[in-house]
Motif scaffolding. Sequence first.
Motif, PDB file in Angstrom:
ATOM      1  N   ALA A 161       0.833  -1.204   0.000  1.00  0.00           N
ATOM      2  CA  ALA A 161       0.000   0.000   0.000  1.00  0.00           C
ATOM      3  C   ALA A 161       0.870   1.259   0.000  1.00  0.00           C
ATOM      4  CB  ALA A 161      -0.933  -0.003   1.212  1.00  0.00           C
ATOM      5  N   LEU A 162       1.943   1.228   0.783  1.00  0.00           N
ATOM      6  CA  LEU A 162       2.836   2.387   0.839  1.00  0.00           C
ATOM      7  C   LEU A 162       3.557   2.583  -0.490  1.00  0.00           C
ATOM      8  CD1 LEU A 162       4.289   1.982   4.439  1.00  0.00           C
ATOM      9  CD2 LEU A 162       2.584   3.633   3.663  1.00  0.00           C
ATOM     10  N   GLU A 163       3.927   1.476  -1.114  1.00  0.00           N
ATOM     11  CA  GLU A 163       4.552   1.545  -2.434  1.00  0.00           C
ATOM     12  C   GLU A 163       3.563   2.128  -3.449  1.00  0.00           C
ATOM     13  OE1 GLU A 163       6.007  -2.338  -3.884  1.00  0.00           O
ATOM     14  OE2 GLU A 163       5.451  -1.552  -5.864  1.00  0.00           O
ATOM     15  N   TYR A 164       2.317   1.700  -3.327  1.00  0.00           N
ATOM     16  CA  TYR A 164       1.271   2.171  -4.245  1.00  0.00           C
ATOM     17  C   TYR A 164       1.070   3.671  -4.121  1.00  0.00           C
ATOM     18  CZ  TYR A 164      -3.384   2.490  -6.405  1.00  0.00           C
ATOM     19  OH  TYR A 164      -4.451   2.839  -7.191  1.00  0.00           O
ATOM     20  N   ILE A 165       0.966   4.150  -2.899  1.00  0.00           N
ATOM     21  CA  ILE A 165       0.719   5.585  -2.703  1.00  0.00           C
ATOM     22  C   ILE A 165       1.916   6.399  -3.184  1.00  0.00           C
ATOM     23  CG2 ILE A 165       1.541   5.729  -0.323  1.00  0.00           C
ATOM     24  CD1 ILE A 165      -0.662   7.593   0.337  1.00  0.00           C
ATOM     25  N   LYS A 166       3.102   5.841  -3.028  1.00  0.00           N
ATOM     26  CA  LYS A 166       4.325   6.519  -3.461  1.00  0.00           C
ATOM     27  C   LYS A 166       4.373   6.604  -4.993  1.00  0.00           C
ATOM     28  CE  LYS A 166       9.277   5.910  -2.603  1.00  0.00           C
ATOM     29  NZ  LYS A 166      10.256   5.090  -1.854  1.00  0.00           N
ATOM     30  N   THR A 194       7.320  12.805   3.447  1.00  0.00           N
ATOM     31  CA  THR A 194       7.053  11.568   4.181  1.00  0.00           C
ATOM     32  C   THR A 194       6.624  10.455   3.233  1.00  0.00           C
ATOM     33  OG1 THR A 194       6.313  12.906   6.043  1.00  0.00           O
ATOM     34  CG2 THR A 194       5.745  10.569   6.076  1.00  0.00           C
ATOM     35  N   ILE A 195       5.753  10.796   2.308  1.00  0.00           N
ATOM     36  CA  ILE A 195       5.273   9.780   1.371  1.00  0.00           C
ATOM     37  C   ILE A 195       6.391   9.324   0.444  1.00  0.00           C
ATOM     38  CG2 ILE A 195       3.762   9.387  -0.615  1.00  0.00           C
ATOM     39  CD1 ILE A 195       1.704  11.193   0.793  1.00  0.00           C
ATOM     40  N   LEU A 196       7.138  10.279  -0.088  1.00  0.00           N
ATOM     41  CA  LEU A 196       8.154   9.941  -1.086  1.00  0.00           C
ATOM     42  C   LEU A 196       9.468   9.498  -0.454  1.00  0.00           C
ATOM     43  CD1 LEU A 196       7.508  12.843  -3.603  1.00  0.00           C
ATOM     44  CD2 LEU A 196       6.881  10.442  -3.868  1.00  0.00           C
ATOM     45  N   GLN A 197       9.585   9.658   0.848  1.00  0.00           N
ATOM     46  CA  GLN A 197      10.786   9.229   1.572  1.00  0.00           C
ATOM     47  C   GLN A 197      12.048   9.914   1.080  1.00  0.00           C
ATOM     48  OE1 GLN A 197      10.371   7.529   4.339  1.00  0.00           O
ATOM     49  NE2 GLN A 197       9.946   5.385   3.931  1.00  0.00           N
ATOM     50  N   ARG A 198      11.918  11.186   0.725  1.00  0.00           N
ATOM     51  CA  ARG A 198      13.118  11.955   0.412  1.00  0.00           C
ATOM     52  C   ARG A 198      12.813  13.438   0.607  1.00  0.00           C
ATOM     53  NH1 ARG A 198      13.513  14.005  -4.737  1.00  0.00           N
ATOM     54  NH2 ARG A 198      11.667  13.733  -6.046  1.00  0.00           N
ATOM     55  N   SER A 199      13.860  14.218   0.748  1.00  0.00           N
ATOM     56  CA  SER A 199      13.640  15.629   1.020  1.00  0.00           C
ATOM     57  C   SER A 199      13.429  16.394  -0.276  1.00  0.00           C
ATOM     58  CB  SER A 199      14.829  16.204   1.792  1.00  0.00           C
ATOM     59  OG  SER A 199      15.981  16.116   0.994  1.00  0.00           O
ATOM     60  N   LEU A 200      12.630  17.445  -0.183  1.00  0.00           N
ATOM     61  CA  LEU A 200      12.309  18.262  -1.348  1.00  0.00           C
ATOM     62  C   LEU A 200      12.747  19.690  -1.063  1.00  0.00           C
ATOM     63  CD1 LEU A 200       8.683  16.892  -1.817  1.00  0.00           C
ATOM     64  CD2 LEU A 200      10.680  16.271  -3.167  1.00  0.00           C
ATOM     65  N   ASP A 201      13.241  20.336  -2.077  1.00  0.00           N
ATOM     66  CA  ASP A 201      13.693  21.721  -1.898  1.00  0.00           C
ATOM     67  C   ASP A 201      12.502  22.625  -1.567  1.00  0.00           C
ATOM     68  OD1 ASP A 201      16.120  23.696  -2.529  1.00  0.00           O
ATOM     69  OD2 ASP A 201      14.236  24.573  -3.242  1.00  0.00           O
ATOM     70  N   ARG A 202      12.647  23.348  -0.470  1.00  0.00           N
ATOM     71  CA  ARG A 202      11.591  24.208   0.045  1.00  0.00           C
ATOM     72  C   ARG A 202      11.107  25.214  -0.993  1.00  0.00           C
ATOM     73  NH1 ARG A 202      11.909  29.075   2.865  1.00  0.00           N
ATOM     74  NH2 ARG A 202      14.156  29.148   2.512  1.00  0.00           N
ATOM     75  N   ALA A 203      12.041  25.950  -1.579  1.00  0.00           N
ATOM     76  CA  ALA A 203      11.680  27.029  -2.501  1.00  0.00           C
ATOM     77  C   ALA A 203      11.025  26.470  -3.759  1.00  0.00           C
ATOM     78  CB  ALA A 203      12.921  27.823  -2.874  1.00  0.00           C
ATOM     79  N   ASN A 204      11.624  25.420  -4.317  1.00  0.00           N
ATOM     80  CA  ASN A 204      11.107  24.885  -5.573  1.00  0.00           C
ATOM     81  C   ASN A 204       9.746  24.228  -5.390  1.00  0.00           C
ATOM     82  OD1 ASN A 204      13.473  25.718  -6.817  1.00  0.00           O
ATOM     83  ND2 ASN A 204      14.507  23.790  -6.326  1.00  0.00           N
ATOM     84  N   LYS A 245      -7.243  14.151 -12.891  1.00  0.00           N
ATOM     85  CA  LYS A 245      -7.160  13.120 -13.950  1.00  0.00           C
ATOM     86  C   LYS A 245      -5.780  13.063 -14.582  1.00  0.00           C
ATOM     87  CE  LYS A 245     -11.622  14.942 -14.875  1.00  0.00           C
ATOM     88  NZ  LYS A 245     -12.193  16.037 -15.671  1.00  0.00           N
ATOM     89  N   GLU A 246      -5.278  14.236 -14.966  1.00  0.00           N
ATOM     90  CA  GLU A 246      -4.012  14.260 -15.687  1.00  0.00           C
ATOM     91  C   GLU A 246      -2.806  14.184 -14.757  1.00  0.00           C
ATOM     92  OE1 GLU A 246      -3.581  18.271 -17.384  1.00  0.00           O
ATOM     93  OE2 GLU A 246      -5.749  18.468 -17.126  1.00  0.00           O
ATOM     94  N   GLY A 247      -3.062  14.112 -13.473  1.00  0.00           N
ATOM     95  CA  GLY A 247      -1.962  13.984 -12.541  1.00  0.00           C
ATOM     96  C   GLY A 247      -1.497  15.331 -12.061  1.00  0.00           C
ATOM     97  N   ILE A 248      -1.293  15.426 -10.765  1.00  0.00           N
ATOM     98  CA  ILE A 248      -0.805  16.670 -10.178  1.00  0.00           C
ATOM     99  C   ILE A 248       0.652  16.446  -9.859  1.00  0.00           C
ATOM    100  CG2 ILE A 248      -1.009  18.215  -8.214  1.00  0.00           C
ATOM    101  CD1 ILE A 248      -3.874  18.049  -8.370  1.00  0.00           C
ATOM    102  N   GLY A 249       1.514  17.090 -10.652  1.00  0.00           N
ATOM    103  CA  GLY A 249       2.906  16.685 -10.647  1.00  0.00           C
ATOM    104  C   GLY A 249       3.809  17.431  -9.705  1.00  0.00           C
ATOM    105  N   PHE A 250       4.324  16.744  -8.730  1.00  0.00           N
ATOM    106  CA  PHE A 250       5.432  17.238  -7.935  1.00  0.00           C
ATOM    107  C   PHE A 250       6.527  16.204  -8.026  1.00  0.00           C
ATOM    108  CE2 PHE A 250       1.358  17.424  -5.951  1.00  0.00           C
ATOM    109  CZ  PHE A 250       1.124  18.768  -5.860  1.00  0.00           C
ATOM    110  N   VAL A 251       7.763  16.659  -8.056  1.00  0.00           N
ATOM    111  CA  VAL A 251       8.837  15.658  -8.035  1.00  0.00           C
ATOM    112  C   VAL A 251       9.585  15.683  -6.734  1.00  0.00           C
ATOM    113  CG1 VAL A 251      10.923  14.837  -9.125  1.00  0.00           C
ATOM    114  CG2 VAL A 251       9.094  15.810 -10.480  1.00  0.00           C
TER     115      VAL A 251
END
Lengths: 251, 251
Positions: A161-166, A194-204, A245-251
């Motif tokens: 389930a965690l893999e799926y949400i990720k 928390t979901i992606l298990q990695r840090s994301l740049d605050r500003a970006n 539908k088209e996906g809300i994209g954050f990396v």
Amino acid sequence: MQQSFESLIDNYLPGQSVDCVIIGYASGELKILLLQWKATKRWSLPGGFILKDEDMDKAALRILKERTTLEFPFIHQFYTFGNYRRRDISNLNKELAAMNINSPKVNEWFRQRFISTGYLAMVNLDKAKPQPDELSIKCDWMPADKLPPLIYDHNDIVAKALEYIKMRVHFLPVGMTLLPEKFTMNELRLLYETILQRSLDRANFQRKMLKLGVLIRLEKHFAGNAHKAPYLYKFDKKMYNAFQKEGIGFV
Amino acid sequence: MQQSFESLIDNYLPGQSVDCVIIGYASGELKILLLQWKATKRWSLPGGFILKDEDMDKAALRILKERTTLEFPFIHQFYTFGNYRRRDISNLNKELAAMNINSPKVNEWFRQRFISTGYLAMVNLDKAKPQPDELSIKCDWMPADKLPPLIYDHNDIVAKALEYIKMRVHFLPVGMTLLPEKFTMNELRLLYETILQRSLDRANFQRKMLKLGVLIRLEKHFAGNAHKAPYLYKFDKKMYNAFQKEGIGFV
DNA sequence: ACAAAAGTGTTATCCTTACACCCATGT
DNA sequence: ACATGGGTGTAAGGATAACACTTTTGT
């Protein structure tokens, strides 16, 4: 209870079950809703059986409602667990005895092989009121990254389930379901981290989120500490659904 | 046959089935392997039942082998179909009669409610030798985008499988499984275009593919027409497997 | 020589990443 | 004033997309 479950058995499809991974979020952690069994004190996912004239999705919704007293607008079937030896039933007699169940029919029911389908649900932790069922003594939220050993293959089910949400975070309304109505950009970013298990740049992260046009900026939130007060945001639900539908994209 | 299936019934889990979407690729089209039933001449996916002491994945592999005489290194469980009224059994008597089956036990078996798990398999079309089973008169490849009406909810199952392969194309070895040993860059691009249902820029696709380092350039292929001869390529399987986990990215 | 397909080049634009800078807040 | 977190700026590098140009092939 013994009477009632014994009589209910005939209404269920044999060999089929549903297990729900109900995900909440609090203090920077993903939480999973678990039940604790009476005799062995071991933990398990909330699950249940499928009525003979009930769609499987409906069964999952029914089980979810029984455990949280909530209606879930979104659930996601993520995998079906069908290994022959997925359930260890060596503690079954102990469990049934602890529940004062001595019906051979009930015993036989739980001894059969089950194939179980996993459903994911997400909920704001403050809204859900855990309800232990008749088979359990406790029903509680546990941190997803340090769960106790669960019964059967339930640890594997949570992992899937965690893999799926990720994997599908772009297509799941994680922000809207897991956060309170109003939240800061920092809280939203921490959720994604928390979901992606990695840090994301605050500003970006902030730039990207705002550019999507699904957030509405509200008043500032004065936390009472000696820092600049962050803005609160809420989701623009119309916009969000349009983008979903088209996906809300954050990396 | 009647005798044998009747006696086999007791070995299977009741109410559980597996349906396989076997995908091939030829003349620019994705193909699905289908069976045609005797009496109604309607088409269905190859499917089967799960032995009482068999893992569900193993059941899928067994069924696949029976239909194609091939071992599949990769299969992917993609969804479980559990709607109450997913199967229309109004033609069941006709079908059983056409197969000279009058066993009440077999009749009852096929009348039960089934929950079916879908598995995706991919194979080079030239390698697979379709094998009609005892219940069918034909076993053939049909173009995925213009399938006939299939029995039950099998059209939905195919649709889910195609959506699955599209969503996860970066993580599935589509090129290695669906193309012949040697292929041109054009053929590889056409495969991706077919799966993704959109056109890809020729030049950019080639650059991106080559940069990944999973292709080995071989001799030129002279097709005998008045055009520049394209290079043939094959996959560097070691490299491919190394990249597979993190996803092989084409857009 | 020609047409058509294949290989390679070019450029503008966008996105990503990393980090810098200034601003606001309660002590 | 100061420390700290929050908002915004910027510049390098890379990826993407669109299209142009050159090469090769059999007729």
